[in-house]
Design an enzyme around this catalytic site. Sequence first.
Site, mmCIF file in Angstrom:
data_model
loop_
_atom_site.group_PDB
_atom_site.id
_atom_site.type_symbol
_atom_site.label_atom_id
_atom_site.label_comp_id
_atom_site.label_asym_id
_atom_site.label_seq_id
_atom_site.Cartn_x
_atom_site.Cartn_y
_atom_site.Cartn_z
ATOM 1 N N ASP A 1 -4.426 -2.688 -7.646
ATOM 2 C CA ASP A 1 -3.102 -2.643 -7.857
ATOM 3 C C ASP A 1 -2.273 -1.805 -9.040
ATOM 4 O O ASP A 1 -3.522 -1.635 -10.168
ATOM 5 C CB ASP A 1 -2.937 -4.053 -8.013
ATOM 6 C CG ASP A 1 -1.255 -4.583 -7.896
ATOM 7 O OD1 ASP A 1 -0.615 -3.705 -7.297
ATOM 8 O OD2 ASP A 1 -0.947 -5.709 -8.088
ATOM 9 N N ARG B 1 3.222 1.253 -10.960
ATOM 10 C CA ARG B 1 3.642 1.250 -12.263
ATOM 11 C C ARG B 1 2.903 2.273 -13.183
ATOM 12 O O ARG B 1 3.434 2.581 -14.133
ATOM 13 C CB ARG B 1 3.418 -0.231 -12.715
ATOM 14 C CG ARG B 1 4.416 -1.357 -12.247
ATOM 15 C CD ARG B 1 3.938 -2.857 -12.485
ATOM 16 N NE ARG B 1 2.976 -2.939 -11.435
ATOM 17 C CZ ARG B 1 2.090 -4.033 -11.358
ATOM 18 N NH1 ARG B 1 1.976 -4.822 -12.536
ATOM 19 N NH2 ARG B 1 1.252 -4.027 -10.443
ATOM 20 N N HIS C 1 -0.597 6.737 -6.499
ATOM 21 C CA HIS C 1 -1.876 6.901 -5.445
ATOM 22 C C HIS C 1 -3.058 7.903 -5.291
ATOM 23 O O HIS C 1 -4.185 7.630 -5.335
ATOM 24 C CB HIS C 1 -1.189 6.607 -4.080
ATOM 25 C CG HIS C 1 -0.235 5.702 -3.806
ATOM 26 N ND1 HIS C 1 -0.431 4.456 -4.468
ATOM 27 C CD2 HIS C 1 1.117 5.598 -3.512
ATOM 28 C CE1 HIS C 1 0.472 3.440 -4.093
ATOM 29 N NE2 HIS C 1 1.408 4.372 -3.663
ATOM 30 N N GLU D 1 1.643 -6.062 5.122
ATOM 31 C CA GLU D 1 3.153 -6.283 4.267
ATOM 32 C C GLU D 1 3.601 -4.891 3.711
ATOM 33 O O GLU D 1 4.756 -4.559 3.643
ATOM 34 C CB GLU D 1 2.947 -7.231 3.211
ATOM 35 C CG GLU D 1 2.844 -8.803 3.887
ATOM 36 C CD GLU D 1 1.356 -8.968 3.931
ATOM 37 O OE1 GLU D 1 0.409 -8.450 3.817
ATOM 38 O OE2 GLU D 1 1.257 -10.047 5.056
ATOM 39 N N TRP E 1 3.979 -2.147 5.060
ATOM 40 C CA TRP E 1 4.639 -1.037 6.020
ATOM 41 C C TRP E 1 6.068 -0.917 5.709
ATOM 42 O O TRP E 1 6.854 -0.123 5.929
ATOM 43 C CB TRP E 1 4.402 -1.396 7.279
ATOM 44 C CG TRP E 1 3.201 -1.087 8.171
ATOM 45 C CD1 TRP E 1 2.008 -2.267 8.320
ATOM 46 C CD2 TRP E 1 2.355 -0.009 8.217
ATOM 47 N NE1 TRP E 1 0.903 -1.681 8.552
ATOM 48 C CE2 TRP E 1 1.234 -0.401 8.737
ATOM 49 C CE3 TRP E 1 2.667 1.317 8.155
ATOM 50 C CZ2 TRP E 1 0.174 0.522 9.254
ATOM 51 C CZ3 TRP E 1 1.918 2.158 8.463
ATOM 52 C CH2 TRP E 1 0.505 2.142 9.249
ATOM 53 N N LEU F 1 -24.893 1.244 1.111
ATOM 54 C CA LEU F 1 -23.733 0.818 0.824
ATOM 55 C C LEU F 1 -22.973 0.857 2.073
ATOM 56 O O LEU F 1 -22.693 1.724 2.716
ATOM 57 C CB LEU F 1 -23.128 1.504 -0.362
ATOM 58 C CG LEU F 1 -21.422 1.028 -0.580
ATOM 59 C CD1 LEU F 1 -21.387 -0.383 -1.073
ATOM 60 C CD2 LEU F 1 -21.114 2.142 -1.688
ATOM 61 N N ARG G 1 -2.937 -12.951 -8.366
ATOM 62 C CA ARG G 1 -2.493 -13.417 -7.040
ATOM 63 C C ARG G 1 -3.638 -13.025 -5.935
ATOM 64 O O ARG G 1 -4.409 -12.030 -6.338
ATOM 65 C CB ARG G 1 -1.350 -12.636 -6.405
ATOM 66 C CG ARG G 1 0.051 -13.469 -6.875
ATOM 67 C CD ARG G 1 1.187 -12.913 -6.038
ATOM 68 N NE ARG G 1 1.406 -11.123 -6.456
ATOM 69 C CZ ARG G 1 2.038 -10.872 -7.217
ATOM 70 N NH1 ARG G 1 2.472 -11.845 -8.165
ATOM 71 N NH2 ARG G 1 2.415 -9.433 -7.519
ATOM 72 N N SER H 1 -2.831 -12.161 -3.004
ATOM 73 C CA SER H 1 -2.271 -11.322 -1.949
ATOM 74 C C SER H 1 -2.684 -11.296 -0.370
ATOM 75 O O SER H 1 -2.699 -10.069 0.065
ATOM 76 C CB SER H 1 -2.046 -10.135 -2.440
ATOM 77 O OG SER H 1 -1.490 -9.897 -3.800
HETATM 78 C C1 FPP Z 1 -1.265 -0.775 -5.208
HETATM 79 O O1 FPP Z 1 -0.591 -0.219 -5.902
HETATM 80 C C2 FPP Z 1 -1.872 0.354 -4.426
HETATM 81 C C3 FPP Z 1 -1.743 0.772 -3.079
HETATM 82 C C4 FPP Z 1 -0.628 -0.266 -2.313
HETATM 83 C C5 FPP Z 1 -2.332 1.629 -2.515
HETATM 84 C C6 FPP Z 1 -3.959 1.601 -2.886
HETATM 85 C C7 FPP Z 1 -4.225 3.159 -2.451
HETATM 86 C C8 FPP Z 1 -4.983 4.056 -3.383
HETATM 87 C C9 FPP Z 1 -5.886 3.653 -4.434
HETATM 88 C C10 FPP Z 1 -5.015 5.491 -2.508
HETATM 89 C C11 FPP Z 1 -5.448 5.588 -1.326
HETATM 90 C C12 FPP Z 1 -6.835 5.043 -1.236
HETATM 91 C C13 FPP Z 1 -7.631 5.668 -0.323
HETATM 92 C C14 FPP Z 1 -8.904 4.959 -0.183
HETATM 93 C C15 FPP Z 1 -6.921 6.735 0.485
HETATM 94 P P1 FPP Z 1 1.197 -0.692 -6.060
HETATM 95 O O2 FPP Z 1 1.882 0.829 -5.495
HETATM 96 O O3 FPP Z 1 1.491 -1.730 -5.422
HETATM 97 O O4 FPP Z 1 1.437 -0.464 -7.598
HETATM 98 P P2 FPP Z 1 2.637 -1.327 -8.239
HETATM 99 O O5 FPP Z 1 2.296 -2.895 -8.017
HETATM 100 O O6 FPP Z 1 2.519 -0.920 -9.465
HETATM 101 O O7 FPP Z 1 3.846 -1.171 -7.534
#
Ligand code: FPP
Length: 240
Positions: free
Chosen positions: A18, A22, A35, A65, A67, A129, A190, A192
């Site tokens: 997460d 931010r 990302h 959620e 999407w 793994l 959380r 989630s």
């Molecule tokens: C949460 O951060 C992260 C995600 C919803 C996406 C996680 C994806 C990656 C680490 C990259 C893609 C991974 C692979 C394996 C291809 P957030 O966007 O909810 O952050 P925020 O809470 O700060 O808004």
Amino acid sequence: MRPYDNEKLPRHVAIIMDGNGRWAQARNLPRVEGHIVGIESVRDVVSATRELGIPYLTLYAFSKENWVRPRDEVRKLMELLGIYLDKELPLMLEKDIRFNMIGEMKDFPKKLQEKMHSVMRKTARHKSLTLNLALSYSGRQEILHAIISLFEDVKKGSIKKINEHVFKKYLYTGTTPDPDFLIRTSGEMRLSNFLLWQMAYTEIFVTKVFWPDFRRKHYISALREFCKRERRFGRVEDID
Ligand code: FPP
């Protein structure tokens, strides 16, 4: 001195990655940059897990959620997933890593589904793994899905007895052992909707570090903390 006690390392680590958005916003960058850099953290953590001999790692990459996020962000995440699979396949082949998608495969564009199936097929026999990537995942949906499949088998007469052990096999994670350790980055307290059945006795670790900054040294320090935990699974300590 070893930085951790190998004997006490978890067998299965689950991570809620997460804070990508931010992390990017704090740098005046578009969310997607978080990302992109987050993928580097995925790489670091996967290779550390493999080197430490931890046999199961489950990463929460995209929830059911998620999407409803802005269309551009979702599109970019799908693109990144495709790139990730193409780029990491040689490493998975070389390092004996099995890739397993958990979640609603049918929600993804056809091409991406084919790619995921192909990587799963090519790595299916790998043993060092198992990397579960939770995509379009919802813990509640997973439980419902398991109940429906179990019910079908009961109707067919192939299941006579239902208990926790039988039920577990119907979850996306199948025979994978339950996570011993959950790490959540970015400070939120959380679950989630993640692995709701499987995490009944999982030890939880929350760090304020955002996922794109979470690297090997943070991971090792979280694992060290796990090694110090006393797990009782509802029992009391032995009294002499
Ligand atoms: C949460 O951060 C992260 C995600 C919803 C996406 C996680 C994806 C990656 C680490 C990259 C893609 C991974 C692979 C394996 C291809 P957030 O966007 O909810 O952050 P925020 O809470 O700060 O808004």
